[in-house]
Design an enzyme around this catalytic site. Sequence first.
Site, mmCIF file in Angstrom:
data_model
loop_
_atom_site.group_PDB
_atom_site.id
_atom_site.type_symbol
_atom_site.label_atom_id
_atom_site.label_comp_id
_atom_site.label_asym_id
_atom_site.label_seq_id
_atom_site.Cartn_x
_atom_site.Cartn_y
_atom_site.Cartn_z
ATOM 1 N N SER A 230 -9.806 1.517 2.602
ATOM 2 C CA SER A 230 -8.916 2.320 1.778
ATOM 3 C C SER A 230 -7.846 1.515 1.056
ATOM 4 O O SER A 230 -7.290 1.989 0.066
ATOM 5 C CB SER A 230 -8.233 3.357 2.659
ATOM 6 O OG SER A 230 -7.382 2.736 3.607
ATOM 7 N N LYS B 280 0.862 -1.190 0.000
ATOM 8 C CA LYS B 280 0.000 0.000 0.000
ATOM 9 C C LYS B 280 0.900 1.242 0.000
ATOM 10 O O LYS B 280 1.926 1.269 0.688
ATOM 11 C CB LYS B 280 -0.886 -0.030 1.251
ATOM 12 C CG LYS B 280 -2.005 1.012 1.260
ATOM 13 C CD LYS B 280 -2.889 0.829 2.501
ATOM 14 C CE LYS B 280 -4.035 1.819 2.566
ATOM 15 N NZ LYS B 280 -4.896 1.602 3.748
ATOM 16 N N SER C 177 -10.115 -0.914 6.700
ATOM 17 C CA SER C 177 -9.454 -0.676 5.411
ATOM 18 C C SER C 177 -8.705 -1.866 4.823
ATOM 19 O O SER C 177 -8.252 -1.792 3.688
ATOM 20 C CB SER C 177 -8.483 0.506 5.534
ATOM 21 O OG SER C 177 -9.203 1.711 5.519
#
Lengths: 497, 488
Positions: free
Chosen positions: B149, B74, B173
């Site tokens: 996310s 990420k 997330s």
Amino acid sequence: MKGAYFVENRVCKSHKVLVGMEVHVQLSTQSKMFTGAANGFGGEPNTQVDEQVLGLPGVLPVMNKRAVEYAIMVGLALDCKIARHTKWDRKSYYYPDLPKNYQISQYDLPLCYEGAFELVRKDGSTLKIRIRRAHLEEDAGKLMHEAPGGYAIDFSIVDLNRAGTPLLEIVTEPDLSSPQDVALFGQELQKIVQFLGVSHGLMQMGHMRFEPNINVHITDQNGQVHKTAITEIKNLNSFSVLERATAYEVQRQIRQWEETGSLGRKSTYGWDEAKGSTFLQREKEEANDYRYFPDPDLPPVEVDDAWIAELKGQIGELPAARRKRYVDALGLSATDAAILASDRETGDFYEAAIAAGGDARRVSNLILSHGRRIANEKSVTLKEIGIAPARFAEVAGLIDQNKISVSSAGTIFDKLREKDGAAEQLAAELGLTQVSDTSAIDAAIDAMIAANPKPLQDYRGGKQSAMGALVGMVMKNGKGLNPKMVQEALKRKLGGE
Amino acid sequence: MLAYDTLLAARDAVRSKKISSVELTRQALDRIDKIEPRILAFNSLFADRALEQAKDVDAGKRTGPLAGVPIALKDNLCTSHGTTTCSSRMLENFRAPYDATIVKKLEAAGAVIVGKTNLDEFAMGSSTENSAFKTTRNPWDTARVPGGSSGGSAAALAAGMCCASIGSDTGGSIRQPASLCGVVGLKPTYGRVSRYGLVAFASSLDQIGPFGWNVPDCALLMNVISGRDPKDATSVDQAVPDYLKQLDEPLKGLRIGIAREYQLAAGMDPQVKSAVDAATKKYQELGAQLVDVSLPHTEYGIAAYYVIAPCEASSNLARYDGVHFGHRTKDPVKDIIELFSKSRAEGFGEEVQRRIMIGTYALSSGYYDAYYLRALKIRALIKRDFDQAFEKCDVILCPTSPTPAFKAGEKTGDPLQMYLCDVFTVTCNIAGIAGISLPCGFTTGPKPLPIGLQLLGPTFGEEKLLRIARMYELTTDWHKRRPSLETN
């Protein structure tokens, strides 16, 4: 004409000064408050930094345990209560020298609180200064408005070397009552942090920064009391400026009231050294909103008894306690005791000399005169003069045993500077040893009396001043005799006949 | 296509030289070349460096439990290579001078980092639609979002562009995008994995965790990334077990908690409900006993979360001011305050600004007690709810997301609707416990969408949690399904 009436009658008959101090002390830990970056001073701008100091994305703070210990030590020295549970809070404000735009500090649970410090003035009178709190935080960087080397630039630049330095903020109650007290308190605090070894305490390096909060209670001619608003003078870093700025601010507040009737507003002042006056920086309409909240990156700090006991052990005897003991138990004068106890090294040196068998007062005199003289001449500390505490004890012993005169001690120490050796042997080599053998003295006196009837008659005839001459004559024939003993023996002999 | 698309299979294949790491990495990069334009999962690719890393593995210079396997990170994890953007204009060109602890650990374990994945800006969102750069697409239906996310990490894995990936979970997330993309995602216990180098959103809630196609892959990643880090004071000094060791051993006397409050949640998609009910039955068939538990403060979870997270975010994001790094306005400014405000107004997207303002407001003097302090009290109550529930059961079972993947743009107009995506996931972060999402079914229709099952376990209960998840996985094939990107 009512206004005029008041103007005419606004007279400060007497006033009381109330000063509370905020002191920032930079702690001299190896690394910074929340990271392993070196806690170095100076250096090229932005070299004493790492990603944590720079506040880069993703970094996390890790508490420097030693800084907490240093803070607790100061707290203990100031007779504070030590919080058993405390935490770190974020204090938010935007400023370019604050990399994260928040400062990690302590808000409602300071590490140390409710302490007291007894200020001993020069005249021996004392004043109790209550300590409100002492908490730890990280220092900010520095904004510079000219380039290194003094070149003008039309923007500001940031040096973050200082950022993240452990900073202890000490806050007193408004118990200081004169500019002299304020400066004295600053000096005493400097001695404490230096004694504890937690800060270099160098004013010119900014290791200690003072912010007196000043107001005055004015009593007018009708006995009515008028209290001025508190003003804070920011960032004073010399004792002289501290005293002068406080004195100036006190007079400014009184003058302002006398001239305008205004008690002023809560505000912040700076000090202009060139003009020798304070100047208004900003008025605090209301407190800044720092949006404090507990720092989620740092676990709370738990302080247990064992930890405090260990730190107490590291501190040992504090200067105030030592000073008191030197006076009460060892019979030193307050002045001498204060000097010997002022730093750990001098006190330890002194006590080593006593431990080696020296008389407390005699050794004190020798260290304060000869030890300090030599240290000054060599520009070193007492420990570094190259003469062991035991030698001071030996010299003291020689004096006390009447083997040497007080005045010849200096010569022996000067010799000891050059080469170490037993004091008694050095005294002999230098021909400083006095004969204190009573039979030798008696023999010399008898010889003198036999040879000099005239001065003896004078003395017996009432000329007391002849005594000096008589002693001199004895000494002339008997080199190395103890003059004090000669005089005593002479008196005894002549008086007794 | 990857010859081996799961982590353990790929690792074993490289290890036994059935395939070289370079070949496997090339396959991943080829797949990215082909599919990425439709998925938009990556913010940056480390293609050349990945091949170098792969070469080193093949040459025996890099070894370890992840040696040679392509993994995606990420883009809020700091890497000394490339940029770390957080999908924000603010950090568009930010190059971290250091590696996050997890990056060091992954690389020390031999992983090949193929690139960094898209996210909602600063991890604030549930769809990647808050990315300043692009919206990632769901590989099962590219008209839909992958969740967020960590949508980029979930989608990159689901689309076969890597064998595993890493995300961060502040309120769901990892788990929610895992659910929406049909993969397994684990949110570890707070303090299990070092946060050092994870760009902070809400420090007391953030936790890094793995995505894998199956439970063993997540267990292997947990073996690598867990443990105390002296650079993260909130990481916990607790021994890291070998999560793979007993993974396939079923748990006897398993008690599954069913929280009555979760049954009442509004807006639950009926297909999600029936899939989760079926999973519950499956556990009963496996011998588990169902236990009714109560989490009475669940209904305050979202409210508490949307106070605590913005408060911490408003402080964590204060450093992005245009002075030291990141975006600085090019407009002329009259003073430093204007430099701050213009740089921030230009650099932050709408959702980030909204949360900074909420947090700044809630922390302001006079409001602190009413919002932040009260939220902390709710937090304590939610923790207590879970503590009491876990006295009666081993795990709590519920859906991960009330709905399957929704269409891009469907919820962007209404932030509150978007916030409700987190209804089953936020309390896990608030309480600091562990949670896992695993596939438990698909919707019907021409483009079936994955449905996620969530299991919540007590703090540091990952070992058990993974085993319980594995029990289910071993009896189902959901985790073996792959999206057919060639045809959609």
